[in-house]
Every structure is written in structure tokens, then in C-alpha cells.
Design an enzyme around this catalytic site. Sequence first.
Site, PDB file in Angstrom:
ATOM      1  N   TYR A  17       7.681  91.362  21.738  1.00 49.38           N
ATOM      2  CA  TYR A  17       7.757  90.666  20.447  1.00 49.38           C
ATOM      3  C   TYR A  17       9.161  90.736  19.860  1.00 49.38           C
ATOM      4  CZ  TYR A  17       2.655  91.077  20.746  1.00 49.38           C
ATOM      5  OH  TYR A  17       1.359  91.023  21.153  1.00 49.38           O
TER       6      TYR A  17
ATOM      7  N   HIS B 246       0.431  93.969  29.283  1.00 51.67           N
ATOM      8  CA  HIS B 246       0.559  92.810  28.402  1.00 51.67           C
ATOM      9  C   HIS B 246       0.411  91.478  29.160  1.00 51.67           C
ATOM     10  CE1 HIS B 246       2.951  91.129  24.691  1.00 51.67           C
ATOM     11  NE2 HIS B 246       1.840  90.471  24.914  1.00 51.67           N
TER      12      HIS B 246
HETATM   13  P1  NAD Z   1      -2.615  85.731  13.820  1.00 52.22           P
HETATM   14  O1  NAD Z   1      -3.751  84.848  14.118  1.00 52.22           O
HETATM   15  O2  NAD Z   1      -2.892  87.090  13.336  1.00 52.22           O
HETATM   16  O3  NAD Z   1      -1.677  84.933  12.785  1.00 52.22           O
HETATM   17  C1  NAD Z   1      -0.459  85.456  12.348  1.00 52.22           C
HETATM   18  C2  NAD Z   1       0.202  84.470  11.388  1.00 52.22           C
HETATM   19  O4  NAD Z   1      -0.607  84.340  10.230  1.00 52.22           O
HETATM   20  C3  NAD Z   1       1.555  84.959  10.905  1.00 52.22           C
HETATM   21  O5  NAD Z   1       2.369  83.839  10.624  1.00 52.22           O
HETATM   22  C4  NAD Z   1       1.207  85.658   9.610  1.00 52.22           C
HETATM   23  O6  NAD Z   1       2.320  85.752   8.763  1.00 52.22           O
HETATM   24  C5  NAD Z   1       0.129  84.752   9.070  1.00 52.22           C
HETATM   25  N1  NAD Z   1      -0.825  85.401   8.136  1.00 52.22           N
HETATM   26  C6  NAD Z   1      -1.429  86.607   8.251  1.00 52.22           C
HETATM   27  N2  NAD Z   1      -2.258  86.822   7.220  1.00 52.22           N
HETATM   28  C7  NAD Z   1      -2.202  85.723   6.434  1.00 52.22           C
HETATM   29  C8  NAD Z   1      -2.840  85.347   5.232  1.00 52.22           C
HETATM   30  N3  NAD Z   1      -3.720  86.139   4.634  1.00 52.22           N
HETATM   31  N4  NAD Z   1      -2.555  84.132   4.708  1.00 52.22           N
HETATM   32  C9  NAD Z   1      -1.681  83.305   5.318  1.00 52.22           C
HETATM   33  N5  NAD Z   1      -1.032  83.599   6.464  1.00 52.22           N
HETATM   34  C10 NAD Z   1      -1.294  84.811   7.024  1.00 52.22           C
HETATM   35  O7  NAD Z   1      -1.700  85.781  15.129  1.00 52.22           O
HETATM   36  P2  NAD Z   1      -0.832  86.915  15.817  1.00 52.22           P
HETATM   37  O8  NAD Z   1       0.082  87.590  14.858  1.00 52.22           O
HETATM   38  O9  NAD Z   1      -0.240  86.310  17.017  1.00 52.22           O
HETATM   39  O10 NAD Z   1      -1.919  87.961  16.326  1.00 52.22           O
HETATM   40  C11 NAD Z   1      -2.135  89.195  15.687  1.00 52.22           C
HETATM   41  C12 NAD Z   1      -1.571  90.357  16.475  1.00 52.22           C
HETATM   42  O11 NAD Z   1      -2.336  90.552  17.666  1.00 52.22           O
HETATM   43  C13 NAD Z   1      -0.135  90.193  16.945  1.00 52.22           C
HETATM   44  O12 NAD Z   1       0.776  90.506  15.915  1.00 52.22           O
HETATM   45  C14 NAD Z   1      -0.102  91.148  18.102  1.00 52.22           C
HETATM   46  O13 NAD Z   1       0.032  92.464  17.617  1.00 52.22           O
HETATM   47  C15 NAD Z   1      -1.488  90.964  18.714  1.00 52.22           C
HETATM   48  N6  NAD Z   1      -1.540  89.949  19.795  1.00 52.22           N
HETATM   49  C16 NAD Z   1      -1.495  90.367  21.094  1.00 52.22           C
HETATM   50  C17 NAD Z   1      -1.502  89.452  22.129  1.00 52.22           C
HETATM   51  C18 NAD Z   1      -1.445  89.929  23.548  1.00 52.22           C
HETATM   52  O14 NAD Z   1      -1.487  91.110  23.789  1.00 52.22           O
HETATM   53  N7  NAD Z   1      -1.352  89.062  24.510  1.00 52.22           N
HETATM   54  C19 NAD Z   1      -1.568  88.087  21.859  1.00 52.22           C
HETATM   55  C20 NAD Z   1      -1.648  87.681  20.537  1.00 52.22           C
HETATM   56  C21 NAD Z   1      -1.636  88.623  19.519  1.00 52.22           C
END
Ligand code: NAD
Length: 348
Positions: free
Chosen positions: A64, A129
Amino acid sequence: PTGEMEKTLELRSLGNTGLKLSCVGFGASPLGSVFGPVSDEEAIATVREAFRLGINFFDTSPYYGGTLSEKVLGNALKAVGVPRDKIIVSTKCGRYKEGFDFSAARVTKSIDESLQRLQLDYVDILQCHDIEFGSLDQVLNQLHKPFPSSTPYITHPSIYQSSSQIINETIPALQKLKQSGKIRFIGITGLPLQIFSYVLDRVPPGTIDVILSYCHYGINDTTLKDLLPYLKSKGVGVISASPLSMGLLTENGPPDWHPASPQLKAACQNAADFCKKKGKDISKIAMKYSLCNEDISTVLVGMKSVQQVQVNVEAAMEVVNGEKDEEILVEVEEILKPVKNQTWLSGI
Ligand code: NAD
């Protein structure tokens, strides 16, 4: 007691690990500025608010922001002065800005680099990952053919033997890291759901403690649901990430790099606009939707502001207090019906 508002964030067990994770988890990919820039001050304030409100699970990866997320999270945890034994920290290995490398040598070196950036002595969970980019390719091509559901670890049939570096090399390297105390538990992550049963059917029980699935348990895509009984039977903890489908279910919409089809993006934007007109926030509705399933240990949402933390924690409180969005949810689901369970390709 009935009638009294619940004030603390619910903790849920993570499979057989003994860990208890807050039902809202802190996704730190936004701290790597992948959803727009985040200052150090904002990052610290966001992490401080998360911990204050009862979030105890923090997830990151060297991928990230090309290591930035790990560094910023490490600094923020230190600045806030969070006691190490009060939080559960997860990072990953095998995926880097430079590309994928699931070799034993790389992942063994990777954890040392991560620990240094995070300023920690150990992480609670280390996850491979996005294993669909590892050498599961030939194997996944065979998935339409019947195969024994509990193939032993070492002596699996030769048609699968050629390709599973994750099972034969990466996981054993992580087991050594577990013995060394640098990590407490082992996980795997990825987008296509078949990868989880593929690996779990081929390793002895207790080898994989946790899986992280993303974009498969939210209003627009619920395909993880069918896999939950299987994961439960294996004693594996379930982290469901990206409840907002990486920004699709937000008023501001997804970042430019988002892999969804134009049709899926448009439908989600319509749903967000619809909610806004009704005076509702699609992100909060989406959080509540994901949080309702108790077989999911934590709903891992990416956050980059104090306000987002507050809204997402509030969503969890509303679920516990039985405040439902039934009417608007029916309408949102109707808008999203043409794209229900639509996903995108990932892997080799
Ligand atoms: P997400 O669906 O959590 O969306 C994140 C986005 O939504 C960001 O722009 C954030 O600022 C915004 N957001 C969060 N809360 C909000 C709210 N209440 N109102 C408006 N906007 C809001 O997507 P993500 O961040 O990709 O996924 C969450 C976490 O999961 C990642 O940070 C990561 O740690 C993990 N992840 C892991 C993998 C993997 O291992 N392959 C893939 C995807 C995500």
C-alpha cells in the site's frame, strides 16, 4: 439491559486464534495515500480516534503506497502511544510495488522490513497478499474438474503438484516465522473466492488461521456468504474487507484506479445519489449491511479521517441497537440489482 444504548464496539472471535477483533477494523491502505493524499497529522488523528472509539484491529501491507502505509501506521501508533498488547496488527507479504514474489527468501526478509517500518517486534497476523497472483494458475485452471475435498498436504495428486508455491514454499516459510515469534498467525488474501478452499483443502488444520476476502460482502456483492459455513467448519477466522467496495459505495465515488466496469460504477453512483437525496449516507448503510453478519469477525474498512472513523463506528452502534435501514436498503438493492455480484478479474 434493554433500552440502554450500547456504548462499546463489539468484539468478535477470529476463528480459532483466540484473538478478539473489534467488529470494525481499521484498513490502513488509505494511509498510504492510495485514496488521495493524507498528511501525517490527519493519519495520527484518525488512528487516535479509531483507538479511542474501540477499534483494536489495524491492517496494512508493504504494497500500500509502496511501503508508505506501513510507515505512516507505525508512526501513528507510536504517536498515539497505543499499548502493544491492546491492538492486533496485521500486515502482508508477497506483493510489492515492484511486483509479486512469494518465494521463501523474499517473504522471510519482508517481515523484517515490515516490522522495522511499523516499529514493532512482532505482528499478530502475516498474510500472503493476493495469492491468485502466486503460482496457483495451472491449479486454478483445473478447478472445474472434480478433486478430493481434503487432499493431504504433501501427497496431493500430480495434476496439482507442479504449481502450488504458496502451499509448498510460502506457507512453510511463514510457519517458521511463527516459530520465531515474529508473527503469531498466518493468513491468505485474495479476490477470487475459490482460492481459499483450494488452499485450505490442501493444508493440515491449523496451518492457515485467517483468510481475508475483499469486495465480496457488501450491498452490491454478497458472494462470500456461501463460503462462510465452510470457513467456520475449518476453524478459520474471516476478515471481510472493503465493505464500501473500495470506494464504490461512497458519495465521492471510487478512485481512478478502481477496476470495476463502467456499468457497476454507474449503478453504485446512482445508489449513492439516491441515498443522498433521501438524506442518507450510502457508506453508513453499507457498513451496517456488512456488520450484520456475525460469522464475519471484522469488517475491515479503509479510513483516512476522524469523521470516517466516527461514522463507521456509529454504524456498528446502530446495528447493536437494532436501528435498521430496511426501507432504503430495499430501494438501494433494487438500484444495484442489475450489477449484483458483478466483480472483475484478478490474478494470473
Ligand atoms: P473500502 O471499501 O474500505 O473503502 C475505502 C474508501 O472509502 C476510502 O476512500 C475511504 O476514505 C472511504 N471511506 C471509509 N469510510 C467512509 C465513510 N464513512 N464515508 C465515506 N467514505 C468512507 O476499501 P479498502 O480501503 O480498499 O478496503 C479496506 C481495507 O481492507 C484496506 O485498507 C486494506 O487494509 C484491506 N484490503 C486488503 C486487500 C487484500 O489483502 N488483497 C484488498 C482490499 C482491501
